[in-house]
Scaffold this motif. Structure first.
Motif, PDB file in Angstrom:
ATOM      1  N   ALA A 281     -10.579 -46.959 -12.841  1.00 24.69           N
ATOM      2  CA  ALA A 281     -11.428 -46.579 -13.969  1.00 24.69           C
ATOM      3  C   ALA A 281     -12.367 -45.474 -13.511  1.00 24.69           C
ATOM      4  O   ALA A 281     -12.528 -45.231 -12.308  1.00 24.69           O
ATOM      5  N   PRO A 282     -13.021 -44.788 -14.442  1.00 26.04           N
ATOM      6  CA  PRO A 282     -14.066 -43.832 -14.049  1.00 26.04           C
ATOM      7  C   PRO A 282     -15.216 -44.538 -13.334  1.00 26.04           C
ATOM      8  O   PRO A 282     -15.426 -45.745 -13.518  1.00 26.04           O
ATOM      9  N   PRO A 340      -1.951 -31.707  -9.893  1.00 27.24           N
ATOM     10  CA  PRO A 340      -1.914 -30.256 -10.057  1.00 27.24           C
ATOM     11  C   PRO A 340      -3.211 -29.742 -10.649  1.00 27.24           C
ATOM     12  O   PRO A 340      -4.046 -30.518 -11.135  1.00 27.24           O
ATOM     13  N   PRO A 341      -3.431 -28.428 -10.615  1.00 26.20           N
ATOM     14  CA  PRO A 341      -4.685 -27.879 -11.126  1.00 26.20           C
ATOM     15  C   PRO A 341      -4.814 -27.977 -12.639  1.00 26.20           C
ATOM     16  O   PRO A 341      -5.886 -27.748 -13.183  1.00 26.20           O
ATOM     17  N   ARG A 342      -3.744 -28.309 -13.314  1.00 26.10           N
ATOM     18  CA  ARG A 342      -3.773 -28.469 -14.768  1.00 26.10           C
ATOM     19  C   ARG A 342      -3.842 -29.953 -15.110  1.00 26.10           C
ATOM     20  O   ARG A 342      -2.885 -30.700 -14.908  1.00 26.10           O
ATOM     21  N   THR A 343      -4.964 -30.378 -15.642  1.00 23.46           N
ATOM     22  CA  THR A 343      -5.139 -31.800 -15.921  1.00 23.46           C
ATOM     23  C   THR A 343      -4.286 -32.269 -17.086  1.00 23.46           C
ATOM     24  O   THR A 343      -4.075 -33.480 -17.247  1.00 23.46           O
ATOM     25  N   LYS A 356      -2.797 -43.359 -15.248  1.00 21.75           N
ATOM     26  CA  LYS A 356      -2.776 -42.011 -15.831  1.00 21.75           C
ATOM     27  C   LYS A 356      -3.919 -41.849 -16.823  1.00 21.75           C
ATOM     28  O   LYS A 356      -4.616 -40.821 -16.841  1.00 21.75           O
ATOM     29  N   ALA A 357      -4.113 -42.862 -17.660  1.00 18.04           N
ATOM     30  CA  ALA A 357      -5.190 -42.798 -18.646  1.00 18.04           C
ATOM     31  C   ALA A 357      -6.550 -42.750 -17.967  1.00 18.04           C
ATOM     32  O   ALA A 357      -7.448 -42.011 -18.388  1.00 18.04           O
ATOM     33  N   ALA A 358      -6.711 -43.524 -16.891  1.00 17.68           N
ATOM     34  CA  ALA A 358      -7.984 -43.518 -16.165  1.00 17.68           C
ATOM     35  C   ALA A 358      -8.264 -42.148 -15.563  1.00 17.68           C
ATOM     36  O   ALA A 358      -9.373 -41.613 -15.683  1.00 17.68           O
ATOM     37  N   LEU A 359      -7.245 -41.559 -14.924  1.00 17.10           N
ATOM     38  CA  LEU A 359      -7.439 -40.248 -14.313  1.00 17.10           C
ATOM     39  C   LEU A 359      -7.729 -39.179 -15.358  1.00 17.10           C
ATOM     40  O   LEU A 359      -8.572 -38.293 -15.145  1.00 17.10           O
ATOM     41  N   GLU A 361      -9.257 -39.588 -18.161  1.00 14.19           N
ATOM     42  CA  GLU A 361     -10.653 -39.769 -18.561  1.00 14.19           C
ATOM     43  C   GLU A 361     -11.611 -39.284 -17.475  1.00 14.19           C
ATOM     44  O   GLU A 361     -12.631 -38.658 -17.765  1.00 14.19           O
ATOM     45  N   ILE A 362     -11.272 -39.555 -16.225  1.00 13.34           N
ATOM     46  CA  ILE A 362     -12.116 -39.118 -15.110  1.00 13.34           C
ATOM     47  C   ILE A 362     -12.249 -37.598 -15.096  1.00 13.34           C
ATOM     48  O   ILE A 362     -13.340 -37.054 -14.932  1.00 13.34           O
ATOM     49  N   PHE A 363     -11.130 -36.901 -15.274  1.00 15.65           N
ATOM     50  CA  PHE A 363     -11.170 -35.445 -15.218  1.00 15.65           C
ATOM     51  C   PHE A 363     -11.965 -34.832 -16.363  1.00 15.65           C
ATOM     52  O   PHE A 363     -12.438 -33.701 -16.246  1.00 15.65           O
ATOM     53  N   GLU A 364     -12.123 -35.549 -17.452  1.00 14.69           N
ATOM     54  CA  GLU A 364     -12.882 -35.007 -18.576  1.00 14.69           C
ATOM     55  C   GLU A 364     -14.355 -34.802 -18.225  1.00 14.69           C
ATOM     56  O   GLU A 364     -15.029 -33.960 -18.829  1.00 14.69           O
TER      57      GLU A 364
END
Length: 412
Positions: A281-282, A340-343, A356-359, A361-364
């Protein structure tokens, strides 16, 4: 639409032309090859080789990749800049792009065919890679970020939900300690380093510098609040100051573990018996923000390159759909998590849907290191000032004042 997207509103349309532009740039080049010095380890080379093979097929320009160790890379690249005798492309720490660029060692990628970059670099990284003067000396090659891993089975046994705020995390730790977990929470990525501290500083609403990089703000009330919370984990919540192995999390000694995104594979591959018993999770949000530090490698074109057009075009290819697909396919074959550099491509990794969903959200809300000149040389001494809080009991305000002095000494 933010100001950056307004400035580059044509970027999305230009993205479709990325490979064609790469081919044109390479045809104009004087030599038939480019060399990359990649700071990292051998496990990352296949991904670069894969996009290099794609680029060579499209352009005829050969890509040669050499791995250099993190311990030696900074000095080696600086020497290459001074001697004008190095690779065409380097990769290294995110803040190295601005540092080396302002020394005259890198080209401004905006002077080349790199529209694909403008469309796809995430907002959270622009503050780290765009120089105060607006130059783009480097862009991310890959990304790592802090995530919170948790034992879902233990939380369920104790009637706990996944904490989403500092207060909820404090309450969960207190309850778990009462249930017999002496150390419910650990950090596996530099627990008393500036990287871990950065998360809490930012979540409290703090910043290291003013937006225009003219003032050091590390002693602001917000930074003080974030630092006090960070330090409390060690003094009151029994968080280890060393870097514990993730195996303790797998054994059920720890319930929460913050750490780098490489832990996804470390847990899945190293502890298959935990399948279905953990997730991610974030990081819990602070009083001002959610957010995690984002790192990874920056890549840029050396000013001494014999083939800067082809080198810049290769970087643009890394951001193309085809380039990302080549890297992700190779990573999956090698059982390596490559972010990769493209989230928008996180969904194409081999993680399960929940992670995948957690990551995503984290990148946002992820943010990178500051883009202000002088941070790179100041950061080791800032880290020492922070460690003095935890290891020596130095008052937070005193330690942050010492950090500010170090940062002001290198601010340009």
């Amino acid at each position: 639409m933010n100001s950056r997207m307004k400035r580059f509103s044509a970027a999305a349309a230009a993205a479709a032309l990325a490979l064609a532009a790469a081919a044109c740039s390479a045809e104009e080049a004087d030599t038939g090859s480019i060399t990359i010095w990649h700071t990292g380890d051998a496990s990352q080379k296949p991904m670069l080789d894969a996009v290099g093979a794609l680029y060579e097929e499209e352009t005829g320009v050969e890509v040669e990749v050499e791995i250099i160790d993190w311990a030696d890379a900074h000095t080696k690249i600086l020497t290459a800049i001074q001697d004008q005798d190095g690779p065409d492309i380097f990769t290294g720490g995110l803040s190295w792009g601005i540092e080396f660029g302002e020394l005259g060692g890198l080209v401004d990628l905006r002077e080349y065919e790199t529209e694909n970059l403008e469309a796809n670099v995430i907002d959270g990284l622009w503050q780290s890679i765009e120089s105060p003067g607006g130059e783009l000396y480097g862009v991310p090659l890959n990304m790592t970020t802090y995530a919170m891993f948790y034992r879902s089975d233990i939380l369920e046994e104790n009637g706990l939900a996944v904490p989403t705020t500092w207060d909820e995390m404090d309450a969960a730790i207190t309850q778990l300690q009462g249930a017999g977990y002496a150390t419910p929470f650990i950090s596996t990525w530099e627990p008393i380093g500036w990287l871990d501290w950065f998360n809490y500083m930012y979540q409290a609403g703090g910043s290291l510098y003013s937006e225009d990089c003219t003032e050091v703000t590390v002693d602001s009330p917000e930074v003080v609040a974030g630092t006090e919370y960070w330090a409390k984990r060690f003094s009151e919540q029994n968080v280890p100051t060393d870097q514990p192995d993730i195996s303790g999390f797998a054994a059920g000694e720890y319930v929460f573990a913050t750490g780098g995104s490489w832990n996804y594979d470390g847990l899945a591959v190293g502890f298959p018996e935990l399948e279905g018993k953990w997730s991610s999770a974030p990081l819990p949000a602070g009083p001002a923000n959610a957010g995690s530090f984002i790192g990874g490698n920056v890549m840029g074109v050396m000013a001494g390159s014999d083939n800067p057009d082809a080198a810049a075009a290769f970087i643009d290819t890394v951001y193309s759909d085809e380039g990302v697909a080549a890297m992700l396919d190779t990573a999956a074959t090698n059982n390596v998590l490559w972010l990769p550099p493209r989230t928008d491509k996180v969904a194409d990794t081999h993680l399960d849907d929940a992670n995948k969903a957690a990551l995503t959200e984290i990148f946002e809300t992820s943010v990178g290191p500051p883009n202000c000149s002088g941070w790179e040389p100041a950061s080791p001494n800032v880290q020492l000032a922070l460690q003095s809080i935890v290891l020596e009991g130095v008052p937070v305000e005193e330690a942050l004042a010492a950090a500010k002095t170090e940062m002001e000494a290198t601010l340009q």
